[in-house]
Design an enzyme around this catalytic site. Structure first.
Site, PDB file in Angstrom:
ATOM      1  N   HIS A 190      21.073  49.726   7.148  1.00 24.52           N
ATOM      2  CA  HIS A 190      21.093  49.965   5.791  1.00 24.52           C
ATOM      3  C   HIS A 190      21.833  50.855   5.258  1.00 24.52           C
ATOM      4  O   HIS A 190      22.271  50.538   3.944  1.00 24.52           O
ATOM      5  CB  HIS A 190      19.355  50.472   5.514  1.00 24.52           C
ATOM      6  CG  HIS A 190      19.036  49.320   4.782  1.00 24.52           C
ATOM      7  ND1 HIS A 190      19.049  48.491   4.030  1.00 24.52           N
ATOM      8  CD2 HIS A 190      17.929  50.851   3.097  1.00 24.52           C
ATOM      9  CE1 HIS A 190      18.315  48.046   3.213  1.00 24.52           C
ATOM     10  NE2 HIS A 190      18.044  49.617   1.995  1.00 24.52           N
ATOM     11  N   CYS A 217      15.502  43.736   0.056  1.00 25.96           N
ATOM     12  CA  CYS A 217      16.788  43.839   0.317  1.00 25.96           C
ATOM     13  C   CYS A 217      16.765  44.268   1.789  1.00 25.96           C
ATOM     14  O   CYS A 217      17.815  44.161   2.560  1.00 25.96           O
ATOM     15  CB  CYS A 217      17.128  45.794  -0.073  1.00 25.96           C
ATOM     16  SG  CYS A 217      17.145  45.746  -1.947  1.00 25.96           S
ATOM     17  N   HIS A 235      25.467  48.184  -3.044  1.00 29.41           N
ATOM     18  CA  HIS A 235      24.043  47.286  -2.542  1.00 29.41           C
ATOM     19  C   HIS A 235      23.842  45.621  -3.036  1.00 29.41           C
ATOM     20  O   HIS A 235      23.621  45.824  -4.126  1.00 29.41           O
ATOM     21  CB  HIS A 235      22.682  48.721  -3.284  1.00 29.41           C
ATOM     22  CG  HIS A 235      21.504  48.003  -2.495  1.00 29.41           C
ATOM     23  ND1 HIS A 235      21.403  46.803  -1.924  1.00 29.41           N
ATOM     24  CD2 HIS A 235      20.362  48.586  -1.709  1.00 29.41           C
ATOM     25  CE1 HIS A 235      20.069  46.749  -1.092  1.00 29.41           C
ATOM     26  NE2 HIS A 235      19.632  47.991  -1.170  1.00 29.41           N
TER      27      HIS A 235
END
Lengths: 418, 373
Positions: free
Chosen positions: A309, A178, A344
């Site tokens: 994030h 990620c 996400h």
């Protein structure tokens, strides 16, 4: 991680590196296709998550994802045969095509500039792998389709971009989960600043798939309905997908062709927690932020915005704010999460973050954290997550976060071009 | 090199700057030949017995083709019991090779990083979990302890955790060329001072699903073996006090979209690697080849090398003959093979070697290596 290493680094004195700017943006996202559509949706706090359509999610307790529902590869691609490439590669190639149009650069110029593609991903061609698994269950391993099996290497994400645009330069997929797009951005920045290429494409891509969805649910990290990063009632992530690509160019090359410059890449830092596979470490993230500031030659008080994030899990957001507090003290810059809108998007996430940062610099706004009515008081004083919709603001220097399983943290610093 | 500033040097001028050598201080190898360079040298020099049968729980489910598996590896003996519950083959190979590579080396964790080549991470882990999500009545009950191992940087992350390596932690995918791309990645990071030292290499695991994927694509020659293992190297800019295993010179890559130009693409990568190494094409003593078992690519690689060197190489090393097709780890195995032979039979005068790799989409890469001086 100082920008200029010891004297032995190839005899290069400080200041001999090129400046690197971002001149093109390509977004194939759950809130729209094209950088301007994407930016408008982000600014308005639109939601790109909804009921999953790409696989049968009926057996799952949570059935939402951020899918790019209106993606037809044929709308964008000139060369790739969609039957020969997986969804992640096609998302990447389409975003790349959009990015070079946005940059006003053609294939001949790219070739002359030694351009290549560095692409991040979490799960590679996960939609292809999922289809193979279905064949396995139906007819045994001996029945799997060889052509489809040939589409599984993660390398094919960057390869898709270079094949579509006829690039011959560095072509590398960086599957650091990620934080992968930020890693790709950093590596491409290093290639350009050191003179290996005049232009590079960088970003990331991932596809919504059953395994990622199941895994995040199993970890207890999945939101009940929508992601609400930094909110008191946040309950986790919603899985997402997309392709995000940026055109990086040496300042001289961009200037010579009169290119629009969204931002300068001032520097970045990559480090590793080296402590736990899935739990982020505030001290390690803080150390990464400091290293990024040092690399970019900026002080904490110069940062106008943090593109977080911001996954929306209780742990991530608390850790991220704690890390920011460690570096910024009482003056934490506005910190928001576009994952509230996109879900996400895994390996594409920090690429979308970088695109949002560029548009925020260009259009003078702070991207919001959608779906937040009450910011979490547990995060402490002075946390401005720009709840709801975007806010007008003149930004000069912004910071983009990417953290990943495996403890991979990459922080990029972008600034208005002076 | 003169300290010309970036603004006055053209790309072309900078391109032909001869690179500073990097040094390989140590190597950790897990392969079908066993552990370490000595076992590999023995196999390459015609010793040891090659088995062609798969191992592991799913051994019976493999396709009918030879397999060069890593055999008899006692993970707990090497790594202890702690933290091995959900260890897949891929990560155990990575951890064991890194343990060997760091043996006796003083590590500054903050300035040491990892750059590891992969294809798609652990196929065994993610195929097992994917199978579960498609067959369980409650597909969301996949094992949360194993799920983090499905990400492709899982092995790299676990290497960092076990050895306290807090520097950059990169995982690089590039199909057949992945390992050479990892060396190129590492060279750039070291030259920019992003780390003082990097563990660089590649790792690949076998499983029935992965073997069937290879088998069904039909890209391997009839009778060509599949392989697995890890080869990891400590790479640093300064000459190690105890002497080096090799000097790494330039590593160049090129992408070629048109299959008709694949050989020329490799030739360009080789020529540029030679030029940036300050090495004449006539100085190459041996070429360690990559795609020796792949239909079509084998001829592409041979042709590309011949074009770049102006003729057939004086000698070649075909590591896949011994270890099978190790795909993303192949470039690392190609280097390990050279190091193993140099260690077992030190060359009378320094040897200059070339490692080449070509892949199916048009990836090509070349690395120039010198034996210890």
């Amino acid at each position: 991680m100082a920008e200029t290493g010891p004297a032995r680094t190839a005899g290069k004195a400080a200041g001999t590196y090129r400046r690197v700017v971002i001149t093109g943006l390509g977004a194939v996202s759950p809130v729209g296709i094209g950088a301007d559509v994407f930016a408008a949706a982000i600014r308005a706090g639109e939601s790109g998550t909804g009921p999953i359509e790409s696989f049968d999610a009926s057996a799952f307790p949570r059935r939402n994802a951020g899918e790019v529902l209106d993606f037809d590869p044929a709308d964008h691609l000139k060369r790739l045969d969609p039957a020969r490439w997986g969804r992640s590669g096609l998302l990447a190639a389409a975003a790349a095509r959009l990015a070079i149009v946005d940059a006003g650069i053609d294939e001949g110029q790219l070739e002359a500039a030694g351009a290549g593609a560095i692409m991040g991903t979490t799960s590679g061609e996960s939609a292809v792998v999922q289809e193979l698994a279905e064949q396995w269950i139906q007819g045994g391993l001996e029945s799997i389709d060889g052509g489809l099996a040939g589409q599984t290497p993660a390398a094919r994400i960057a390869n898709a971009v270079s094949s579509e645009l006829l690039l011959s330069g560095d072509t590398q997929t960086i599957p650091t989960a990620c934080s992968a797009s930020n890693y790709a951005l950093g590596y491409a920045f290093d290639l350009v600043r050191s003179g290996e290429a005049e232009v590079m494409l960088a970003g990331g891509a991932d596809a919504v798939n059953r395994l990622t969805h199941a895994g995040f649910y199993a970890l207890g990290a999945m939101a009940e309905d929508v992601p609400r990063p930094f909110a008191a009632d946040r309950s986790g992530i919603v899985t997402g997908e997309g392709g995000a690509v940026l055109v990086l160019e040496s300042y001289e090359h961009a200037q010579r062709r009169g290119a629009r410059m969204y931002a300068e890449v001032l520097g970045y830092a990559a480090n590793c927690d080296a402590s736990h596979m899935v739990h982020p470490d505030a001290a390690s993230i803080a150390s990464g932020i400091r290293a990024a500031h040092e690399a970019a030659g900026v002080d904490p008080e110069q940062i106008d915005y943090i593109c977080a994030h911001g996954t929306g899990t209780p742990t991530n957001d608390a850790t991220e704010v704690a890390a920011a507090r460690e570096v910024f003290g009482d003056r934490i810059p506005p910190i928001s999460s576009i994952k509230s809108m996109l879900g996400h998007t895994m390996g594409a996430a920090s690429g979308f973050g970088a695109i949002a940062c560029c548009k925020a610099l260009e259009q003078d706004f702070l991207p919001p954290t959608a779906h937040v009515t009450e910011p979490d008081p547990e995060l402490g004083e002075g946390v401005d997550c720009v709840p709801g919709v975007g806010r007008e603001a003149r930004l000069n220097i912004v910071q983009n976060h990417g953290f990943a399983f495996g403890g991979n943290n990459v922080i990029t610093i972008l600034g208005r071009v002076s | 090199m003169t300290a010309t500033t970036a603004t006055t040097a053209t790309a072309e001028e900078r391109k032909v700057t001869v690179v500073e050598p990097l040094y390989v201080a140590s190597a950790g190898v897990v392969s079908a030949a066993g552990l370490g360079l000595d076992a590999l040298a023995e196999r390459l020099l015609g010793g040891g017995e090659a088995h062609d049968e798969p191992v592991g729980e799913d051994a019976a489910a493999y396709p009918p083709r030879p397999v060069r598996a890593v055999r008899g590896l006692d993970v707990k003996e090497h790594l202890g019991r702690k933290g091995t519950k959900y260890l897949d083959r891929l990560t155990s190979f990575g951890l064991i090779s890194c343990k060997a590579v760091l043996e006796g080396i003083e590590v500054d964790g903050a300035r040491t990083g990892v750059v590891l080549a992969t294809n798609t991470g652990s196929v065994s882990t993610h195929s097992t979990l994917l199978y579960d999500t498609l067959t369980l009545e409650k597909p969301y009950l996949v094992n949360p302890g194993r799920f983090p191992n499905t990400v492709m940087n899982s092995t790299t992350g676990q290497i960092a955790i076990r050895n306290g390596l807090r520097g950059l932690n990169a995982t690089v995918a590039g199909g057949q060329t992945a390992s050479l791309l990892a060396f190129r990645h590492a060279r750039l990071a070291l030259s920019l001072g992003r780390a003082d030292r990097l563990l660089v290499g590649g790792v690949e695991e076998l499983s029935a699903p992965a073997a069937w994927a290879w088998h069904r694509t039909g890209v391997l020659r009839e009778g060509a073996a599949l392989g697995e293992g890890a080869a990891v190297f400590t790479v640093q800019p300064g000459r190690p006090a105890g002497g080096e295993l090799a000097e790494l010179l330039a590593c160049e890559s090129r992408f070629t979209p048109d299959p008709r130009d694949y050989a020329d693409g490799l030739a360009v990568a080789v020529s540029r690697a030679l030029e940036r190494s300050g090495v004449e094409r006539g100085e190459i003593d041996v070429v360690s080849l990559g795609a020796v078992h792949q239909r079509g690519l084998e001829a592409v690689e041979r042709r590309g090398v011949r074009v770049a060197l102006g003729g057939a190489p004086a000698a070649t090393l075909r590591i896949a003959d011994a270890l099978g097709e190790t795909y993303s780890a192949s470039g690392s195995m190609q280097l390990a093979g050279l190091l193993a032979l140099w260690k077992a039979q030190p060359p009378v005068k320094p040897v200059t070697a070339l490692i080449t790799s070509v892949g199916w989409d048009g990836n090509a890469a070349a690395l120039v290596v010198r034996s210890p001086r």
